[in-house]
Design a protein around this motif. Structure first.
Motif, PDB file in Angstrom:
ATOM      1  N   ARG A 128       0.678  -1.173   0.167  1.00 36.19           N
ATOM      2  CA  ARG A 128       0.151  -0.051  -0.019  1.00 36.19           C
ATOM      3  C   ARG A 128       0.696   1.319   0.000  1.00 36.19           C
ATOM      4  NH1 ARG A 128      -5.384   0.576   0.838  1.00 36.19           N
ATOM      5  NH2 ARG A 128      -6.631  -1.115  -0.186  1.00 36.19           N
ATOM      6  N   PRO A 129       1.790   1.426   0.543  1.00 35.95           N
ATOM      7  CA  PRO A 129       2.490   2.842   0.591  1.00 35.95           C
ATOM      8  C   PRO A 129       3.571   2.905  -0.582  1.00 35.95           C
ATOM      9  CG  PRO A 129       2.765   1.544   2.919  1.00 35.95           C
ATOM     10  CD  PRO A 129       2.279   0.544   2.003  1.00 35.95           C
ATOM     11  N   SER A 130       3.609   1.897  -1.372  1.00 34.95           N
ATOM     12  CA  SER A 130       4.351   2.000  -2.561  1.00 34.95           C
ATOM     13  C   SER A 130       4.315   3.340  -3.118  1.00 34.95           C
ATOM     14  CB  SER A 130       4.313   0.841  -3.315  1.00 34.95           C
ATOM     15  OG  SER A 130       3.225   0.499  -3.794  1.00 34.95           O
ATOM     16  N   ALA A 131       3.047   3.804  -3.401  1.00 35.50           N
ATOM     17  CA  ALA A 131       2.520   4.841  -4.066  1.00 35.50           C
ATOM     18  C   ALA A 131       3.223   6.035  -3.451  1.00 35.50           C
ATOM     19  CB  ALA A 131       1.235   4.867  -4.428  1.00 35.50           C
ATOM     20  N   MET A 188       0.961  14.287   3.438  1.00 36.70           N
ATOM     21  CA  MET A 188      -0.522  14.194   4.471  1.00 36.70           C
ATOM     22  C   MET A 188      -1.325  15.219   4.056  1.00 36.70           C
ATOM     23  SD  MET A 188      -0.599  14.941   8.609  1.00 36.70           S
ATOM     24  CE  MET A 188      -0.491  16.745   8.263  1.00 36.70           C
ATOM     25  N   PHE A 189      -0.802  16.604   3.731  1.00 40.25           N
ATOM     26  CA  PHE A 189      -1.815  17.766   3.612  1.00 40.25           C
ATOM     27  C   PHE A 189      -2.415  17.420   2.029  1.00 40.25           C
ATOM     28  CE2 PHE A 189       0.611  20.200   6.694  1.00 40.25           C
ATOM     29  CZ  PHE A 189      -0.244  20.593   7.621  1.00 40.25           C
ATOM     30  N   GLY A 190      -1.650  16.623   1.255  1.00 41.98           N
ATOM     31  CA  GLY A 190      -2.062  16.453  -0.238  1.00 41.98           C
ATOM     32  C   GLY A 190      -3.369  15.572   0.092  1.00 41.98           C
ATOM     33  N   LEU A 191      -3.347  14.734   0.903  1.00 50.41           N
ATOM     34  CA  LEU A 191      -4.405  13.870   1.183  1.00 50.41           C
ATOM     35  C   LEU A 191      -5.561  14.328   1.999  1.00 50.41           C
ATOM     36  CD1 LEU A 191      -2.568  10.616   1.872  1.00 50.41           C
ATOM     37  CD2 LEU A 191      -4.073  11.003  -0.062  1.00 50.41           C
ATOM     38  N   LEU A 192      -5.304  15.425   2.925  1.00 54.33           N
ATOM     39  CA  LEU A 192      -6.229  16.098   3.771  1.00 54.33           C
ATOM     40  C   LEU A 192      -6.929  17.134   3.101  1.00 54.33           C
ATOM     41  CD1 LEU A 192      -7.022  15.865   6.731  1.00 54.33           C
ATOM     42  CD2 LEU A 192      -5.175  17.146   7.286  1.00 54.33           C
ATOM     43  N   LEU A 193      -6.351  18.196   2.377  1.00 53.63           N
ATOM     44  CA  LEU A 193      -7.009  19.184   1.818  1.00 53.63           C
ATOM     45  C   LEU A 193      -7.639  18.904   0.382  1.00 53.63           C
ATOM     46  CD1 LEU A 193      -4.142  21.588   2.811  1.00 53.63           C
ATOM     47  CD2 LEU A 193      -6.271  21.357   3.895  1.00 53.63           C
ATOM     48  N   ARG A 194      -8.331  19.668   0.016  1.00 55.05           N
ATOM     49  CA  ARG A 194      -9.552  19.236  -1.017  1.00 55.05           C
ATOM     50  C   ARG A 194      -8.872  20.049  -2.378  1.00 55.05           C
ATOM     51  NH1 ARG A 194     -15.399  21.254   0.814  1.00 55.05           N
ATOM     52  NH2 ARG A 194     -13.954  22.981   1.788  1.00 55.05           N
ATOM     53  N   THR A 195      -8.046  20.670  -2.335  1.00 55.36           N
ATOM     54  CA  THR A 195      -7.338  21.570  -3.432  1.00 55.36           C
ATOM     55  C   THR A 195      -6.032  21.890  -3.415  1.00 55.36           C
ATOM     56  OG1 THR A 195      -7.849  23.838  -2.920  1.00 55.36           O
ATOM     57  CG2 THR A 195      -9.602  22.560  -4.077  1.00 55.36           C
ATOM     58  N   GLU A 196      -5.462  21.724  -4.559  1.00 59.58           N
ATOM     59  CA  GLU A 196      -3.980  21.849  -4.677  1.00 59.58           C
ATOM     60  C   GLU A 196      -3.759  23.364  -4.023  1.00 59.58           C
ATOM     61  OE1 GLU A 196      -2.613  22.738  -9.086  1.00 59.58           O
ATOM     62  OE2 GLU A 196      -3.774  21.327  -9.232  1.00 59.58           O
ATOM     63  N   LYS A 197      -4.501  24.211  -4.590  1.00 62.87           N
ATOM     64  CA  LYS A 197      -4.218  25.699  -3.978  1.00 62.87           C
ATOM     65  C   LYS A 197      -4.220  25.641  -2.460  1.00 62.87           C
ATOM     66  CE  LYS A 197      -5.962  28.049  -7.905  1.00 62.87           C
ATOM     67  NZ  LYS A 197      -7.070  29.152  -8.261  1.00 62.87           N
ATOM     68  N   GLY A 271       4.311   9.722   8.167  1.00 63.63           N
ATOM     69  CA  GLY A 271       3.926   8.546   7.513  1.00 63.63           C
ATOM     70  C   GLY A 271       2.666   7.825   7.985  1.00 63.63           C
ATOM     71  N   THR A 272       2.724   7.585   9.004  1.00 62.42           N
ATOM     72  CA  THR A 272       1.475   6.745   9.621  1.00 62.42           C
ATOM     73  C   THR A 272       0.073   7.350   9.381  1.00 62.42           C
ATOM     74  OG1 THR A 272       2.795   5.906  11.350  1.00 62.42           O
ATOM     75  CG2 THR A 272       0.663   5.875  11.554  1.00 62.42           C
ATOM     76  N   LEU A 273       0.444   8.825   9.682  1.00 61.63           N
ATOM     77  CA  LEU A 273      -0.782   9.572   9.211  1.00 61.63           C
ATOM     78  C   LEU A 273      -1.513   9.681   7.758  1.00 61.63           C
ATOM     79  CD1 LEU A 273      -0.315  12.878  11.775  1.00 61.63           C
ATOM     80  CD2 LEU A 273      -2.043  11.134  12.030  1.00 61.63           C
ATOM     81  N   THR A 274      -0.373   9.602   7.006  1.00 59.79           N
ATOM     82  CA  THR A 274      -0.522   9.729   5.455  1.00 59.79           C
ATOM     83  C   THR A 274      -1.203   8.358   5.079  1.00 59.79           C
ATOM     84  OG1 THR A 274       1.587  11.343   5.041  1.00 59.79           O
ATOM     85  CG2 THR A 274       0.756   9.825   3.328  1.00 59.79           C
ATOM     86  N   MET A 275      -0.665   7.339   5.563  1.00 56.75           N
ATOM     87  CA  MET A 275      -1.288   6.094   5.044  1.00 56.75           C
ATOM     88  C   MET A 275      -2.798   5.778   5.762  1.00 56.75           C
ATOM     89  SD  MET A 275       0.822   5.024   3.055  1.00 56.75           S
ATOM     90  CE  MET A 275      -0.385   3.832   2.492  1.00 56.75           C
ATOM     91  N   ARG A 276      -2.794   6.401   6.828  1.00 55.52           N
ATOM     92  CA  ARG A 276      -4.433   6.309   7.291  1.00 55.52           C
ATOM     93  C   ARG A 276      -5.255   6.918   6.424  1.00 55.52           C
ATOM     94  NH1 ARG A 276      -4.170   6.343  14.183  1.00 55.52           N
ATOM     95  NH2 ARG A 276      -2.835   4.243  14.182  1.00 55.52           N
TER      96      ARG A 276
END
Length: 281
Positions: A128-131, A188-197, A271-276
């Protein structure tokens, strides 16, 4: 005639039980290892640079502009000469420039999520984390290019590292390792937030105080006491001290150890927060 042909076709057609036997007997290909899948996603990130070379603008023009601007804008005022100031500035400006461009990792993650690319990745029988690891491995190439650009410009302008080739190489490797760990914040922020801006806005909000309120441009000894207290605990200050000590030939083992431990903590936490977040997205 037609009936005879149909009977022959029915007899020659494979039976369902025969097909099942073939499928069962055939061995499945081995599942790819975590290293191979991470390397594949890293190569994907490199290919994106190949097809969109404009992505190299932030690792070539931006570091070049920062180095020239701060050398000639503040060199004479702060150190009396640009060449003398460059000896202090270059390890710091290299560290801060690379740390600032780490935010584009989060932007790339957010863009792929918006396009639905990750929906396909999650269906694959891979680690899973490979991406995510692949993104960061691909970005290491960008960080290395930025380091080479800054060092090349510095050498042309008169920078002469006392640590020699070994010291410079060790300093760059340490910076790349810390940048890899630091980039997990932005995934983590890339997954958490809705837009790239939104990702870029939050990243700049965090990075500007960290990079400018540090020892990158001036010694903390010249700052007010209350500001020194923040600068001395700033992680950017520690990575700059470690890189500067290696490139100056005055290795500071304490700062290097601090950077390595901090990098491990960043990977463990973010890393843990990102994968969750990735598994729930």
């Amino acid at each position: 005639m037609t009936t005879a042909v149909q009977e022959n076709e029915a007899l020659s057609a494979p039976k369902p039980e025969d097909l099942a036997a073939v499928l069962i007997a055939k061995e499945r290909p081995p599942r790819p290892s975590a290293l191979s899948t991470s390397a594949t996603f890293g190569w994907r990130a490199v290919l994106k640079i190949k097809h969109v070379p404009e992505q190299l603008f932030d690792v070539t023009a931006f570091p070049l502009m920062m180095t020239l601007m701060f050398t000639y804008l503040f060199g004479g005022a702060l150190a009396g000469s640009t060449s003398e100031y460059l000896q202090y500035l270059l390890p710091g400006i290299m560290s801060s420039s690379i740390l600032m461009i780490t935010m584009y990792t989060g932007v790339a993650v957010n863009t792929d999520i918006a396009k639905g690319v990750f929906d396909r990745f999650r269906t694959l029988p891979i680690w899973r984390p490979s991406a995510m690891v692949g993104y960061l491995l691909g970005d290491l190439l960008r960080y290395f290019i930025a380091s080479v650009v800054i060092l090349g410009v510095g050498l042309v302008l008169g920078y002469r590292p006392a640590g020699g080739f070994v010291g410079v190489g060790a300093g760059v490797l340490l910076l790349l390792a810390f940048s890899f760990a630091f980039s997990w914040i932005w995934t983590m922020f890339g997954l958490l937030l809705r837009t790239e801006k939104s990702v870029m806005g939050v990243s700049m909000l965090v990075l500007f105080p960290l990079t400018f309120l540090s020892n990158v441009y001036v010694s903390p000894a010249t700052m007010p006491g209350w500001l020194q207290a923040f600068v001395n605990v700033n992680p950017v200050t520690h990575i700059v001290d470690a890189v500067r000590s290696l490139m100056d030939g005055k290795t500071d083992g304490g700062e290097i150890l601090w950077v390595l431990i901090a990098g491990a903590v960043l990977i463990a936490v973010f890393g843990t927060l990102t994968m969750r977040l990735y598994n729930r997205k």
